[in-house]
Structure formats: C-alpha cells, structure tokens
Design an enzyme around this catalytic site. Sequence first.
Site, PDB file in Angstrom:
ATOM      1  N   PHE A 200       8.770  20.757  10.206  1.00 55.06           N
ATOM      2  CA  PHE A 200       8.101  20.270   9.135  1.00 55.06           C
ATOM      3  C   PHE A 200       7.206  21.486   8.451  1.00 55.06           C
ATOM      4  CE2 PHE A 200       6.707  16.246   6.275  1.00 55.06           C
ATOM      5  CZ  PHE A 200       8.071  15.730   6.585  1.00 55.06           C
TER       6      PHE A 200
ATOM      7  N   SER B 233       0.795  -1.390   0.045  1.00 51.68           N
ATOM      8  CA  SER B 233      -0.010  -0.023   0.044  1.00 51.68           C
ATOM      9  C   SER B 233       0.815   1.069  -0.005  1.00 51.68           C
ATOM     10  CB  SER B 233      -0.898   0.015   1.345  1.00 51.68           C
ATOM     11  OG  SER B 233      -1.600  -1.141   1.274  1.00 51.68           O
TER      12      SER B 233
ATOM     13  N   GLN C  22      -3.063  18.704  -3.564  1.00 52.47           N
ATOM     14  CA  GLN C  22      -1.826  19.265  -3.247  1.00 52.47           C
ATOM     15  C   GLN C  22      -0.613  19.074  -4.097  1.00 52.47           C
ATOM     16  OE1 GLN C  22       0.336  17.754   0.692  1.00 52.47           O
ATOM     17  NE2 GLN C  22      -0.129  19.941   0.879  1.00 52.47           N
TER      18      GLN C  22
ATOM     19  N   LEU D 141       9.546  11.461  -4.962  1.00 46.71           N
ATOM     20  CA  LEU D 141       9.331  12.420  -3.945  1.00 46.71           C
ATOM     21  C   LEU D 141      10.672  12.494  -3.173  1.00 46.71           C
ATOM     22  CD1 LEU D 141       7.344  14.380  -2.054  1.00 46.71           C
ATOM     23  CD2 LEU D 141       7.427  12.332  -0.547  1.00 46.71           C
TER      24      LEU D 141
ATOM     25  N   ARG E 173      -3.063  20.508   3.261  1.00 46.35           N
ATOM     26  CA  ARG E 173      -2.601  19.883   4.234  1.00 46.35           C
ATOM     27  C   ARG E 173      -1.038  20.264   4.688  1.00 46.35           C
ATOM     28  NH1 ARG E 173       0.504  14.681   4.903  1.00 46.35           N
ATOM     29  NH2 ARG E 173       0.943  14.905   2.457  1.00 46.35           N
ATOM     30  N   LEU E 174      -0.886  19.969   6.043  1.00 49.72           N
ATOM     31  CA  LEU E 174       0.539  20.265   6.401  1.00 49.72           C
ATOM     32  C   LEU E 174       0.983  18.947   6.304  1.00 49.72           C
ATOM     33  CD1 LEU E 174       0.445  22.954   9.366  1.00 49.72           C
ATOM     34  CD2 LEU E 174       0.470  23.351   6.869  1.00 49.72           C
TER      35      LEU E 174
ATOM     36  N   ARG F 233       3.194  23.640   1.671  1.00 53.28           N
ATOM     37  CA  ARG F 233       3.416  23.468   0.297  1.00 53.28           C
ATOM     38  C   ARG F 233       2.650  24.041  -0.813  1.00 53.28           C
ATOM     39  NH1 ARG F 233       3.027  16.951   2.172  1.00 53.28           N
ATOM     40  NH2 ARG F 233       4.982  16.869   3.180  1.00 53.28           N
TER      41      ARG F 233
ATOM     42  N   GLY G 229       8.909  11.360   5.274  1.00 55.13           N
ATOM     43  CA  GLY G 229       9.434  12.224   6.375  1.00 55.13           C
ATOM     44  C   GLY G 229       9.015  11.972   7.876  1.00 55.13           C
ATOM     45  N   GLY G 230       7.564  11.454   8.149  1.00 52.83           N
ATOM     46  CA  GLY G 230       7.542  11.486   9.467  1.00 52.83           C
ATOM     47  C   GLY G 230       5.967  11.909   9.617  1.00 52.83           C
TER      48      GLY G 230
ATOM     49  N   HIS H 128       3.292  18.993  -4.026  1.00 49.96           N
ATOM     50  CA  HIS H 128       4.453  18.928  -3.392  1.00 49.96           C
ATOM     51  C   HIS H 128       5.565  19.650  -4.307  1.00 49.96           C
ATOM     52  CE1 HIS H 128       7.763  17.689  -0.764  1.00 49.96           C
ATOM     53  NE2 HIS H 128       7.062  17.004  -0.069  1.00 49.96           N
TER      54      HIS H 128
HETATM   55  C1  LIG Z   1       5.839   9.485  -1.648  1.00 49.44           C
HETATM   56  C2  LIG Z   1       5.047   9.879  -0.439  1.00 49.44           C
HETATM   57  C3  LIG Z   1       5.291  10.125   0.696  1.00 49.44           C
HETATM   58  C4  LIG Z   1       4.695  10.523   1.476  1.00 49.44           C
HETATM   59  N1  LIG Z   1       5.182  11.025   3.076  1.00 49.44           N
HETATM   60  C5  LIG Z   1       4.352  11.420   3.946  1.00 49.44           C
HETATM   61  C6  LIG Z   1       4.944  11.545   5.113  1.00 49.44           C
HETATM   62  O1  LIG Z   1       6.172  11.764   5.263  1.00 49.44           O
HETATM   63  N2  LIG Z   1       4.262  12.021   6.209  1.00 49.44           N
HETATM   64  C7  LIG Z   1       2.614  12.054   5.936  1.00 49.44           C
HETATM   65  O2  LIG Z   1       2.012  12.153   7.034  1.00 49.44           O
HETATM   66  N3  LIG Z   1       2.196  11.787   4.838  1.00 49.44           N
HETATM   67  C8  LIG Z   1       2.774  11.378   3.611  1.00 49.44           C
HETATM   68  N4  LIG Z   1       2.473  10.857   2.638  1.00 49.44           N
HETATM   69  C9  LIG Z   1       0.817  10.923   2.460  1.00 49.44           C
HETATM   70  C10 LIG Z   1       0.510   9.544   3.210  1.00 49.44           C
HETATM   71  O3  LIG Z   1       1.512   8.458   3.107  1.00 49.44           O
HETATM   72  C11 LIG Z   1      -0.835   8.963   2.623  1.00 49.44           C
HETATM   73  O4  LIG Z   1      -1.594   9.963   2.764  1.00 49.44           O
HETATM   74  C12 LIG Z   1      -1.360   7.626   3.466  1.00 49.44           C
HETATM   75  O5  LIG Z   1      -0.219   6.776   3.709  1.00 49.44           O
HETATM   76  C13 LIG Z   1      -2.477   7.167   2.956  1.00 49.44           C
HETATM   77  O6  LIG Z   1      -2.882   5.912   3.650  1.00 49.44           O
HETATM   78  P1  LIG Z   1      -4.119   5.194   3.507  1.00 49.44           P
HETATM   79  O7  LIG Z   1      -4.127   3.971   4.373  1.00 49.44           O
HETATM   80  O8  LIG Z   1      -5.285   6.027   3.507  1.00 49.44           O
HETATM   81  O9  LIG Z   1      -4.075   4.745   1.666  1.00 49.44           O
HETATM   82  P2  LIG Z   1      -2.736   3.741   1.212  1.00 49.44           P
HETATM   83  O10 LIG Z   1      -1.848   3.491   2.171  1.00 49.44           O
HETATM   84  O11 LIG Z   1      -2.852   4.440  -0.268  1.00 49.44           O
HETATM   85  O12 LIG Z   1      -3.698   2.297   1.067  1.00 49.44           O
HETATM   86  C14 LIG Z   1      -4.559   2.189   0.332  1.00 49.44           C
HETATM   87  C15 LIG Z   1      -5.437   0.780   0.441  1.00 49.44           C
HETATM   88  O13 LIG Z   1      -6.634   0.465  -0.469  1.00 49.44           O
HETATM   89  C16 LIG Z   1      -6.421  -0.672  -1.334  1.00 49.44           C
HETATM   90  N5  LIG Z   1      -7.431  -0.394  -2.387  1.00 49.44           N
HETATM   91  C17 LIG Z   1      -7.605   0.772  -3.104  1.00 49.44           C
HETATM   92  N6  LIG Z   1      -8.469   0.640  -4.134  1.00 49.44           N
HETATM   93  C18 LIG Z   1      -8.930  -0.780  -3.861  1.00 49.44           C
HETATM   94  C19 LIG Z   1      -9.937  -1.639  -4.449  1.00 49.44           C
HETATM   95  N7  LIG Z   1     -10.610  -1.035  -5.757  1.00 49.44           N
HETATM   96  N8  LIG Z   1     -10.058  -2.784  -3.975  1.00 49.44           N
HETATM   97  C20 LIG Z   1      -9.772  -3.299  -2.748  1.00 49.44           C
HETATM   98  N9  LIG Z   1      -8.466  -2.503  -2.419  1.00 49.44           N
HETATM   99  C21 LIG Z   1      -8.272  -1.284  -2.643  1.00 49.44           C
HETATM  100  C22 LIG Z   1      -5.048  -0.778  -1.567  1.00 49.44           C
HETATM  101  O14 LIG Z   1      -4.674  -2.076  -1.960  1.00 49.44           O
HETATM  102  C23 LIG Z   1      -4.206  -0.178  -0.279  1.00 49.44           C
HETATM  103  O15 LIG Z   1      -4.124  -1.339   0.644  1.00 49.44           O
HETATM  104  C24 LIG Z   1       3.266  10.433   1.489  1.00 49.44           C
HETATM  105  C25 LIG Z   1       2.557  10.061   0.322  1.00 49.44           C
HETATM  106  C26 LIG Z   1       3.535   9.649  -0.740  1.00 49.44           C
HETATM  107  C27 LIG Z   1       2.838   9.229  -1.875  1.00 49.44           C
END
Ligand SMILES: Cc1cc2nc3c(=O)[nH]c(=O)nc-3n(C[C@H](O)[C@H](O)[C@H](O)COP(=O)(O)OP(=O)(O)OC[C@H]3O[C@@H](n4cnc5c(N)ncnc54)[C@H](O)[C@@H]3O)c2cc1C
Length: 592
Positions: free
Chosen positions: A117, A44, A231, A243, A389-390, A286, A51-52, A233
């Site tokens: 941050f 995922s 957003q 990133l 978002r921060l 950002r 970053g954190g 970045h």
């Molecule tokens: C490169 C990068 C660096 C980042 N760094 C930071 C950071 O340092 N600090 C911070 O606060 N935020 C950071 N973010 C943002 C943050 O990581 C994400 O917003 C957060 O992790 C999202 O988590 P989530 O559980 O909502 O979704 P995700 O981790 O994206 O998980 C989504 C899940 O949904 C499932 N899914 C999706 N569609 C379907 C479907 N149709 N059927 C079944 N399953 C499905 C996928 O399989 C997955 O398991 C970063 C983002 C990126 C891209």
Amino acid sequence: MEIRSHDILLVGGGGAGLRAAIAAAEVNPKLSIAVVSKVYPMRSHTVSAEGGAAGVAKPDDSLDEHAYDTISGGDWMCDQDAVEAFVKEAPQELLRLERWGCPWNREPDGHIAVRAFGGMKKKRTWFAADKTGFHMLHTLFQTSLKYQPITRYDEWFVTKLLVDDGRVQGVVAIDVMSGKIQAITAKAVIVCTGGCGRIFPFTTNANIKNGDGMALVQRAGTPLKDMEFLQYHPTGLPFTGILITEAARAEGGYMINKDGYRYLQDYNLGTPQAKPVLRSMELGPRDRLSQAFVKEDQKGRTVKTEYGSVVHLDLRHLGEKLINAKLPFVRELCMKYENIDPVNELIPVRPVVHYMMGGVSTDINGATSLGGLFAAGEVACVSINGANRLGSNSLTECLVFGARAGRAAAEFAVGQKMPNGRVLAQATDEQKRLEQQYLHKSGGQERIATLRDEMQKAVESGAGIYREQSTLSQAGNKLRELQERYANISLDDHSQTFNTELTSALELGYMLDVAQSIVECALHRTESRGAHQRTDFPERDDQRFLAHSLVRRNSDGSLKVDYLPVKITRWPPGERVYGQEEKPKDGIKQAG
Ligand SMILES: Cc1cc2nc3c(=O)[nH]c(=O)nc-3n(C[C@H](O)[C@H](O)[C@H](O)COP(=O)(O)OP(=O)(O)OC[C@H]3O[C@@H](n4cnc5c(N)ncnc54)[C@H](O)[C@@H]3O)c2cc1C
C-alpha cells in the site's frame, strides 16, 4: 420530553463505534451501552472501504518498520507513543476480527495474504478482496449482536452534547422516524462519527460525512486538533468522485499522463528501474501523488475532460484473471459508472478529497480534555496520521483506538453519578432551539443547497491541495458571511416523520463550523508539511511548527488556535525519502 439512560453512549455505529461498544461490553458486562447512529449501522461509511487494513503479518516485516513508515509518511506530525501502541496492537486486532468471522484473503498455503500500500515499504495490508470495509463492518455488527447490554438507536440524529459539572452527561437526539426530540443521558460518551469530506464539492465520502461529531465536540468547549491536514486521494473517478482503491496500484497499476508516460518518476518518488521492494512510484504516499498531479496539470500534460483534468490509471497489463480475483469491485465500478472495462481500457482519475487527518483531540486512550468524553476513528486525532495518513492505517485505527476508548470509557463510567436535573433543563432548551430555529420557523430567505454549494466552492478554492495566505483569507471571509446567512434559512418541510430537510440543515451547520476550523488552522500554519502545502511558505519549519494545532470556538463564534508539541519518542524528524533504501532503528518487540 422522553428521557433514556445508559452507562455508556456511543455516537456512531461504524467501525470505530461498534468496536468500542464491544470492548466496553467485554470489560464490564454489567454496563448498559447505547449505540446511536443517524443511519442504520451497516450504512456507515466504513462499509465502503475497499483496499485493506494495515498490520505487520510477515516475518520479513517488523513493528518498527510499520511505525517508521507511518511517522515519515505523516511528515513527523504523528505522536510517536500513539504510533508505537498502534503498530503493536494492530496485528492482534486484525486476528481477533478473523476469529469473529472476517474472511481475510489467504495465500495458497493458508497464511494471511497481505498487499502493498502507498508509503508502506513492506507488504502489510490485510484485505478481503477489494471489499474490506464491507466485510469488517459486517463482522463487527454481527459480533455486537451477541452482547445483550448493547441497545441500538438506529436512525437517531444527535444534535447536542449535554455538559454539566465539568463532564459530559449525555446527548439530545432526534428519532428520525418519529421526529421526536429526546434526551439520552450517560456517564460516558464516545464520539465515533467519522469524517467530514462532504465539506468539499468533490469527495469519495458518503453524503453522511459532515463532521457532525467534530462540530458537536467543539461546541461543547473541547478543541479540535490538526484540522489543516486533509487528505486528497490521487485516484477518484471524475464527476462522481467514486474511489478507485490504492489496491489497484498495489496490484501493479500504472499512473500515466496524456503521453502514456509514467510521470511519477519525475517527482522524487522512485524510478521504474529500482528494486521492486523500493520502487515507490505509484505506491508513493497520497499527498505527494496528489501534488504531482497538480504539477503535471500545470505542465499541460494531463487530459482535459468536461469534468476537469485527468490522468490515467492503467491496469491493462495485469490481465483479466488478476483483476477479477483481486480487484473485482474496481472493475464493477468502472463498468457501471464510466462504461469502461479496465481489462482493456484506461481509467480516467483525478485527486479527490478523501480523509481528515485532524479531528477531536484525544490522548492515547481516546479521552478528550472534557471529563467522560472520548472519541475514536476518523472523527478523532490521536494522532497516528500526522500530516498525511498512509492508506490502510485508518481501518486498523478504528479497531485499535475504538477498543482502547471503549475500555477507558467503561472504567470511567464505574463510580460516576447519574446525570442531574440541570442536564435535563439543557435538553429542554435544545428542543426549543430546534423548534424555533428550524421546525416552526418560516420566511427565511436562504436555501440550504445554495449555502452548501458556496461553502464547497470556497473551501476548494481556498484550502485545496495548494494554499496561500490570500486564498485562505478569502475562504475565511466567505465562511463568516455564510455563517451569518445560515441564521436566515428556513425549512419548507415542517413534518415530523423522516424530515431529511431538517437533518440536512443541521449537517450544513456542522460543516460550516468544521470548514472554518480547517481554514483557520491552515492560515496559522505558515509552513508546508504533508497534505498542508502553502505556496507562500514552501518549506517545512520544524523550529516553529513541529506542533499540533488546537482550535477552539469562543462563545462569540470566533476561533482561537494554539499549539501543542508533537510527541517524539525514537524517530527524530528526518527527510521523507521514497524509492531509496532506509533503515529504521530497532526497538518495538514483535507482537505474539
Ligand atoms: C470510499 C472509501 C474507501 C476507503 N478505503 C479505506 C481502506 O481501504 N483502508 C483504510 O484503512 N481506510 C479506508 N477508508 C477510510 C476509512 O474507511 C474510514 O476512515 C473509517 O471507516 C471511518 O470509520 P468510523 O467508524 O470512524 O466512521 P464511519 O464509518 O464513517 O461511521 C460514522 C458513524 O457515525 C454516525 N453519525 C455521524 N453523525 C451522527 C449524528 N449526528 N448522530 C448520530 N450518528 C451520527 C453515522 O451514522 C455512522 O454510523 C476509506 C474511506 C472511503 C470513503
């Protein structure tokens, strides 16, 4: 069709989904819980966060200051009751994660280490080197394995929410390995499917971030909120969009233009001479940094490359020791993907689509307006991120609101009846739709890749960092055309096993729906706020637009936008000031 049943069903195995599953299992160990994920959970997107995660940790900081930074950073679009709950529960969640095994960096005296941050005026971002998401997701995944009631459906792709009798009653999903289309019924469903960055051509987001959950929920009749706030970045590597984490600037990196000048001092973001704690500059929010890049480009002060204009991120003065200790992944990425070593070379960067502030409209416990349907994580809009978002609030949001949604769903599920026969008929209809529209169809004229390409170009030119009526209308027209052409795609691959052409086609359908919602909300909001900047309406207009957009899809496919007032508790709208002293009011008690 095979049918399985659980009490609670999670769509998504990222940070929010796993945290919600654990919370539900803790509230009521008798409930049976399913986690459905289209990829193996450890793949995922949470795993790539660098970053954190934010949460007050030091005596010189306070919950009020975290709340105020978040609210002003979000340009007063955040619901303040949600932000107050968020900042209060954040430190507890981060500590809980440590007890489950998350290896947070520490100071030499053993205290948790925190870094600065963007937009946060105090150091409050907990980190595990620059691989924070990797460690957090491992911790959550391992912890989830302890709970017997949690059943996983890895590599199952959800295509529809089953709704009857005014409440959600399960999903239809394709088991990607066997190709079987199956129904999983449930008394409550929590959507945790993450963001939608792949709608745009240049993004930090993994290929799997296609807005699936947003489209599924909207198709089930439930509105999306604040979709115009997307957003950018400021520091993505050109070409790949990989990133370079804000941590690089938090550790002291400079943004410089083609003349080697720290240009951010020209954009009302503080000065290099200000006291260190107030010196925003590179640590401004950002939205402002990405907008400053566009202006700098217009002034001809960026560097032209074959992958577009760039500025430079300069880490050279930080030294090899610090870079290896605190930013090892940044160095690795630069060396592998750009063939440069940031210890003695400049890193080329440009703004890149990164995060969706908007999403499924929920209350403070993740509940939507549809009975039994909850959402948390990036797919949801609760809303703590407002118009911008921060950095580092999102990982913590997955924990705080994942846990809240898990608990609320567990309470809802008790006493609900098991799904009825009408739902199973719906599931059979969905199976037929998938077969007729994709698996058994041939002779369609349109290619998935072509439509995707055209969609990405349309949203980038119409709804990028700066927008206006004419570009948005053009994008809207193009997306309507693409929706029509989408009906005319057919697949080359009609096989059952791992049919990724089928899942790509379904993902394109989700992305087109979400792209339309972004453009429609952006067209209606005739003001500029946070990440939504209209060149034809450059001012913020609190009189008319201190309100969330709610966008619904009508049965004929057209969209309808309404507004919902923003919840203001203690911080009336003010000016966003960076690099100067401000004092938020006192109020929330420090946790524990
Ligand atoms: C490169 C990068 C660096 C980042 N760094 C930071 C950071 O340092 N600090 C911070 O606060 N935020 C950071 N973010 C943002 C943050 O990581 C994400 O917003 C957060 O992790 C999202 O988590 P989530 O559980 O909502 O979704 P995700 O981790 O994206 O998980 C989504 C899940 O949904 C499932 N899914 C999706 N569609 C379907 C479907 N149709 N059927 C079944 N399953 C499905 C996928 O399989 C997955 O398991 C970063 C983002 C990126 C891209």
